[in-house]
Structures are given as C-alpha cells and as structure tokens.
Motif scaffolding. Structure first.
Motif, PDB file in Angstrom:
ATOM      1  N   GLY A  88       0.396  -1.478  -0.060  1.00 35.11           N
ATOM      2  CA  GLY A  88      -0.065  -0.176   0.148  1.00 35.11           C
ATOM      3  C   GLY A  88       0.542   1.023   0.101  1.00 35.11           C
ATOM      4  O   GLY A  88       2.334   1.269   0.252  1.00 35.11           O
ATOM      5  N   ASP A  89      -0.415   2.651  -0.316  1.00 34.73           N
ATOM      6  CA  ASP A  89       1.117   3.877  -0.160  1.00 34.73           C
ATOM      7  C   ASP A  89       1.896   3.962   1.178  1.00 34.73           C
ATOM      8  O   ASP A  89       1.052   3.138   2.003  1.00 34.73           O
ATOM      9  CB  ASP A  89       0.017   4.877  -0.711  1.00 34.73           C
ATOM     10  CG  ASP A  89      -0.084   4.261  -1.978  1.00 34.73           C
ATOM     11  OD1 ASP A  89       0.794   4.105  -3.154  1.00 34.73           O
ATOM     12  OD2 ASP A  89      -1.098   5.309  -2.753  1.00 34.73           O
ATOM     13  N   ARG A  90       2.103   4.783   0.699  1.00 32.15           N
ATOM     14  CA  ARG A  90       2.809   5.242   2.529  1.00 32.15           C
ATOM     15  C   ARG A  90       1.900   5.671   3.362  1.00 32.15           C
ATOM     16  O   ARG A  90       1.946   5.023   4.846  1.00 32.15           O
ATOM     17  CB  ARG A  90       3.435   6.664   2.591  1.00 32.15           C
ATOM     18  CG  ARG A  90       4.352   6.551   3.602  1.00 32.15           C
ATOM     19  CD  ARG A  90       6.225   8.077   3.324  1.00 32.15           C
ATOM     20  NE  ARG A  90       6.257   7.971   4.866  1.00 32.15           N
ATOM     21  CZ  ARG A  90       7.043   7.267   5.643  1.00 32.15           C
ATOM     22  NH1 ARG A  90       7.626   5.948   5.449  1.00 32.15           N
ATOM     23  NH2 ARG A  90       7.278   8.053   6.372  1.00 32.15           N
ATOM     24  N   ASP A  91       0.903   6.111   3.814  1.00 32.75           N
ATOM     25  CA  ASP A  91       0.235   6.399   4.696  1.00 32.75           C
ATOM     26  C   ASP A  91      -1.421   5.475   4.009  1.00 32.75           C
ATOM     27  O   ASP A  91      -2.361   6.762   4.025  1.00 32.75           O
ATOM     28  CB  ASP A  91      -0.493   8.062   4.289  1.00 32.75           C
ATOM     29  CG  ASP A  91       1.164   8.685   4.740  1.00 32.75           C
ATOM     30  OD1 ASP A  91       1.761   8.415   5.842  1.00 32.75           O
ATOM     31  OD2 ASP A  91       1.349   9.991   4.343  1.00 32.75           O
ATOM     32  N   VAL A  92      -1.225   4.362   4.299  1.00 31.18           N
ATOM     33  CA  VAL A  92      -2.953   3.512   4.349  1.00 31.18           C
ATOM     34  C   VAL A  92      -3.793   3.784   5.524  1.00 31.18           C
ATOM     35  O   VAL A  92      -2.957   4.062   6.926  1.00 31.18           O
ATOM     36  CB  VAL A  92      -2.122   2.111   4.154  1.00 31.18           C
ATOM     37  CG1 VAL A  92      -3.625   1.087   4.333  1.00 31.18           C
ATOM     38  CG2 VAL A  92      -1.886   2.208   3.036  1.00 31.18           C
ATOM     39  N   ASN A  93      -4.708   3.874   5.108  1.00 31.23           N
ATOM     40  CA  ASN A  93      -5.411   4.635   6.728  1.00 31.23           C
ATOM     41  C   ASN A  93      -6.463   3.768   6.319  1.00 31.23           C
ATOM     42  O   ASN A  93      -7.070   3.185   7.710  1.00 31.23           O
ATOM     43  CB  ASN A  93      -6.365   6.408   6.208  1.00 31.23           C
ATOM     44  CG  ASN A  93      -5.425   7.547   6.576  1.00 31.23           C
ATOM     45  OD1 ASN A  93      -4.947   7.389   7.408  1.00 31.23           O
ATOM     46  ND2 ASN A  93      -5.005   8.376   5.827  1.00 31.23           N
ATOM     47  N   VAL A  94      -7.119   3.319   5.394  1.00 29.04           N
ATOM     48  CA  VAL A  94      -8.432   2.028   5.162  1.00 29.04           C
ATOM     49  C   VAL A  94      -8.191   0.959   4.291  1.00 29.04           C
ATOM     50  O   VAL A  94      -7.214   1.344   3.458  1.00 29.04           O
ATOM     51  CB  VAL A  94      -9.785   2.796   4.970  1.00 29.04           C
ATOM     52  CG1 VAL A  94     -10.104   3.498   5.732  1.00 29.04           C
ATOM     53  CG2 VAL A  94      -9.866   3.043   2.912  1.00 29.04           C
ATOM     54  N   TYR A  95      -8.121   0.025   4.576  1.00 31.37           N
ATOM     55  CA  TYR A  95      -7.859  -1.511   4.014  1.00 31.37           C
ATOM     56  C   TYR A  95      -8.388  -1.197   2.013  1.00 31.37           C
ATOM     57  O   TYR A  95      -7.645  -1.946   1.371  1.00 31.37           O
ATOM     58  CB  TYR A  95      -8.896  -2.898   4.615  1.00 31.37           C
ATOM     59  CG  TYR A  95     -10.412  -2.335   3.814  1.00 31.37           C
ATOM     60  CD1 TYR A  95     -10.797  -3.642   2.657  1.00 31.37           C
ATOM     61  CD2 TYR A  95     -11.307  -2.241   4.240  1.00 31.37           C
ATOM     62  CE1 TYR A  95     -12.215  -3.359   2.392  1.00 31.37           C
ATOM     63  CE2 TYR A  95     -12.791  -1.570   4.330  1.00 31.37           C
ATOM     64  CZ  TYR A  95     -13.250  -2.659   3.176  1.00 31.37           C
ATOM     65  OH  TYR A  95     -14.795  -3.189   2.422  1.00 31.37           O
ATOM     66  N   THR A  96      -8.649  -0.774   1.944  1.00 27.85           N
ATOM     67  CA  THR A  96      -9.365  -0.391   0.127  1.00 27.85           C
ATOM     68  C   THR A  96      -8.266   0.217   0.194  1.00 27.85           C
ATOM     69  O   THR A  96      -8.332   0.287  -1.403  1.00 27.85           O
ATOM     70  CB  THR A  96     -10.068   0.264  -0.064  1.00 27.85           C
ATOM     71  OG1 THR A  96     -10.704   1.533   0.553  1.00 27.85           O
ATOM     72  CG2 THR A  96     -11.730   0.107   0.210  1.00 27.85           C
TER      73      THR A  96
END
Length: 106
Positions: A88-96
C-alpha cells in the motif's frame, strides 16, 4: 504454509515486514488486476495501536483466506501460493488502500 510479507507500515498487524494475524483475509471477489484486491484484515495502527505486539501468535501469518475468485492461487477460498506480498502507499488509512501484490488472474 504461506509466508505473508507486508509493506503497509500503518497496519496494526505488521511487525518487521511480516503479518501477525492468522488467517489474513484477502478480498476482491471479481478482481482482474491487483489494484482491485485488498487486505481485509488491515487495521490502522493509529486507531488500534500495535496489535502485532499483543497477539498470541508466535510468528508471522501462516494461512491466507482469499475470496478473490479470479486469482489462480485461490483454491476453496484459501491461498495456495507459498508467499504473498501485501502493499500500500505510505499513508494507508483504510483497507481499500491496500492490495495483494501477488495476485495473478486465472
């Protein structure tokens, strides 16, 4: 047994690049490319603390539950690949915002 590598630093289950939840759940039922998959087990460390430190597991994930029916490694909703990579990108916030980088279409 599947080794799960994880580069999603913000995930509560990530410890030293390994996933410490068992089984990990990969989603994306009708995916045709890896961008349409996700890690359904992702929990943001900012909200859930570092769950990998408190799990009763003694090592990284060994099982992968997979509902990506279009993946060549999915057999009866279990991953048959020896190793997978969740990214995932560096700042993943949610599972999507995660994906299974090991997805291969049937």
């Amino acid at each position: 047994m599947t080794e799960v590598k994880c580069s999603v630093e913000s995930c509560s289950y990530n410890k030293d690049g390994g996933c410490y939840i068992n089984p990990i759940q990969i989603g994306g039922k009708g995916a045709v490319e890896d961008n349409l998959t996700c890690c359904g087990s992702f929990l943001n460390r900012q909200h859930y603390s570092n769950l990998a430190e408190y799990t009763s597991m003694r090592g990284a994930a060994e099982a992968v539950s997979c509902n990506v029916n279009t993946c060549r490694y999915n057999e009866h909703e279990e991953c048959t690949r020896n190793d997978i990579s969740v990214v995932g990108d560096r700042d993943v916030n949610v599972y999507t915002e995660t994906k299974c980088n090991s997805f291969e279409k049937r």
